[in-house]
Design a protein around this motif. Structure first.
Motif, PDB file in Angstrom:
ATOM      1  N   ARG A 105      37.445  57.882  29.582  1.00 31.24           N
ATOM      2  CA  ARG A 105      38.216  56.644  29.846  1.00 31.24           C
ATOM      3  C   ARG A 105      37.469  55.520  30.266  1.00 31.24           C
ATOM      4  O   ARG A 105      37.975  54.129  29.958  1.00 31.24           O
ATOM      5  CB  ARG A 105      38.875  57.515  31.307  1.00 31.24           C
ATOM      6  CG  ARG A 105      39.854  56.684  32.033  1.00 31.24           C
ATOM      7  CD  ARG A 105      40.577  57.316  32.935  1.00 31.24           C
ATOM      8  NE  ARG A 105      39.627  57.857  33.949  1.00 31.24           N
ATOM      9  CZ  ARG A 105      39.026  57.147  34.634  1.00 31.24           C
ATOM     10  NH1 ARG A 105      39.370  55.898  35.050  1.00 31.24           N
ATOM     11  NH2 ARG A 105      38.206  57.516  35.790  1.00 31.24           N
TER      12      ARG A 105
ATOM     13  N   ASN B 238      37.278  53.691  26.664  1.00 31.89           N
ATOM     14  CA  ASN B 238      38.315  53.269  26.306  1.00 31.89           C
ATOM     15  C   ASN B 238      38.540  51.975  27.287  1.00 31.89           C
ATOM     16  O   ASN B 238      39.288  50.712  26.500  1.00 31.89           O
ATOM     17  CB  ASN B 238      39.197  54.112  26.703  1.00 31.89           C
ATOM     18  CG  ASN B 238      39.373  55.468  26.007  1.00 31.89           C
ATOM     19  OD1 ASN B 238      38.385  55.342  25.113  1.00 31.89           O
ATOM     20  ND2 ASN B 238      39.880  56.418  26.196  1.00 31.89           N
TER      21      ASN B 238
ATOM     22  N   TYR C  63      44.297  55.977  17.932  1.00 38.17           N
ATOM     23  CA  TYR C  63      43.462  55.597  19.338  1.00 38.17           C
ATOM     24  C   TYR C  63      43.478  54.303  19.470  1.00 38.17           C
ATOM     25  O   TYR C  63      43.925  53.913  20.643  1.00 38.17           O
ATOM     26  CB  TYR C  63      42.173  56.313  19.057  1.00 38.17           C
ATOM     27  CG  TYR C  63      41.278  55.815  19.880  1.00 38.17           C
ATOM     28  CD1 TYR C  63      41.034  56.069  21.354  1.00 38.17           C
ATOM     29  CD2 TYR C  63      40.322  55.005  19.505  1.00 38.17           C
ATOM     30  CE1 TYR C  63      40.257  55.709  22.301  1.00 38.17           C
ATOM     31  CE2 TYR C  63      39.146  54.665  20.428  1.00 38.17           C
ATOM     32  CZ  TYR C  63      39.277  55.031  21.577  1.00 38.17           C
ATOM     33  OH  TYR C  63      38.209  54.538  22.666  1.00 38.17           O
TER      34      TYR C  63
ATOM     35  N   GLU D 222      45.202  52.459  22.875  1.00 41.96           N
ATOM     36  CA  GLU D 222      44.331  51.739  23.817  1.00 41.96           C
ATOM     37  C   GLU D 222      44.595  50.331  23.841  1.00 41.96           C
ATOM     38  O   GLU D 222      44.628  49.808  24.967  1.00 41.96           O
ATOM     39  CB  GLU D 222      42.973  52.093  23.669  1.00 41.96           C
ATOM     40  CG  GLU D 222      42.691  53.651  23.748  1.00 41.96           C
ATOM     41  CD  GLU D 222      42.679  54.168  25.124  1.00 41.96           C
ATOM     42  OE1 GLU D 222      42.680  53.078  26.164  1.00 41.96           O
ATOM     43  OE2 GLU D 222      43.099  55.295  25.326  1.00 41.96           O
TER      44      GLU D 222
END
Ligand code: ZN
Length: 298
Positions: free
Chosen positions: A132, A135, A177, A181
């Protein structure tokens, strides 16, 4: 004097020889020809590797086709981009594209701080991270206007390059991904190890063709900072980049790594300040910029 029935049979026999026999031979030859044609088609396209496309759904170029697609071309139909041609060919320009591979990393913020202080936009070719905090760094890079491209999800060369299916599977995960994000679907990529490397030497042409067919543009590099090499120092990184840029005719695409190394963090500001003072301009990559390298080996 022969009988009438003899002449009847003679005439029928003549008709058979002149008309019917050639027709029968013709029919046999036609059937044989069709059989050979089918055998030839089967040799050209092994049947278990071919599916017939029902529509033009996977054609980013808009070409309508009714030819067979290879089976892997049908995988992940939404894994594609809209490429409308290069708008910029910067050959001859003093433009530099700084690129950072392998992030996001715990060191991303340091790089972003250095770039922000100097108002420079770069490009991050990122891997998939299920962390996290990392990200968040990817979202920061995208939010600050840097280019974001794919660099595979796993970065495991022996898996990615073991088959076309594995390559697509991995890059599709990387695509999703980045899209989830940052909210933006990536349009560019960098092959791990570059578009031609020892892991893909036997099938790089097919990989490149498939990437381009789906509308993505890939970027190799023409300057390497050498920052990921053992023994790299701040000075060696500055020298590699500055000297490499001087040797480039046209845009320099500089390979660096977002892996938290302090040597690169120490070198980045110096590199930018030095080259800016020489009149170079820094920009992020996007698919409107024609890559300077599309070269296959001899
Ligand atoms: Zn890499």
């Amino acid at each position: 004097m022969r009988s009438v029935s003899f002449y009847k049979r003679l005439i029928l026999g003549a008709v058979f020889v002149i008309v019917l026999l050639p027709s029968i031979v013709c029919g046999i030859l036609l059937a044989k020809n069709e059989l050979l044609r089918r055998q030839l088609a089967a040799l050209a396209f092994p049947s278990d590797d071919v599916v017939v496309a029902g529509s033009s759904q996977l054609e980013p170029t808009g070409i309508v086709r009714d030819k067979p697609l290879l089976s892997y071309q049908m995988l992940y139909p939404d894994f594609k981009s809209s490429f409308f041609g290069f708008k910029e060919d910067l050959a001859g320009d003093k433009t530099i594209f700084l690129t950072f591979d392998d992030g996001p990393s715990p060191g991303t913020d340091k790089l972003l701080d250095i770039l922000r202080k100097r108002e420079v936009k770069a490009t991050f070719f990122v891997n998939g991270k299920s962390n996290r905090l990392l990200n968040e760094k990817l979202r920061r890079a995208a939010g600050e206007g840097h280019g974001i491209g794919m660099h595979s999800y796993s970065h495991r060369y022996n898996v990615i390059y073991s088959s076309m299916e594995n390559f697509l599977d991995d890059f599709y995960r990387n695509y999703l991904y980045i899209k989830s994000e940052t909210g933006v679907a990536p349009e560019i990529l960098r092959f791990p190890g570059g578009s031609i490397n020892i892991f893909n030497v036997s099938d790089y042409q097919a990989l490149i063709a498939e990437v381009l067919r789906r509308g993505f543009i890939y970027y190799d590099w023409n300057v390497s900072a050498g920052d990921a090499m053992a023994g790299a120092t701040t000075q060696s990184i500055v020298d590699n980049v500055v000297n490499g840029v001087h040797l480039c005719w046209g845009p320099a695409i500089v390979l660096m790594h977002d892996n938290g190394k302090p040597e690169l963090q120490g070198a980045l500001g110096t590199i930018i300040d030095r080259l800016k003072s020489e009149g170079y301009e820094f920009r992020p990559l996007d698919n409107s910029i024609k890559p300077p390298m599309f070269i296959y080996p001899d």
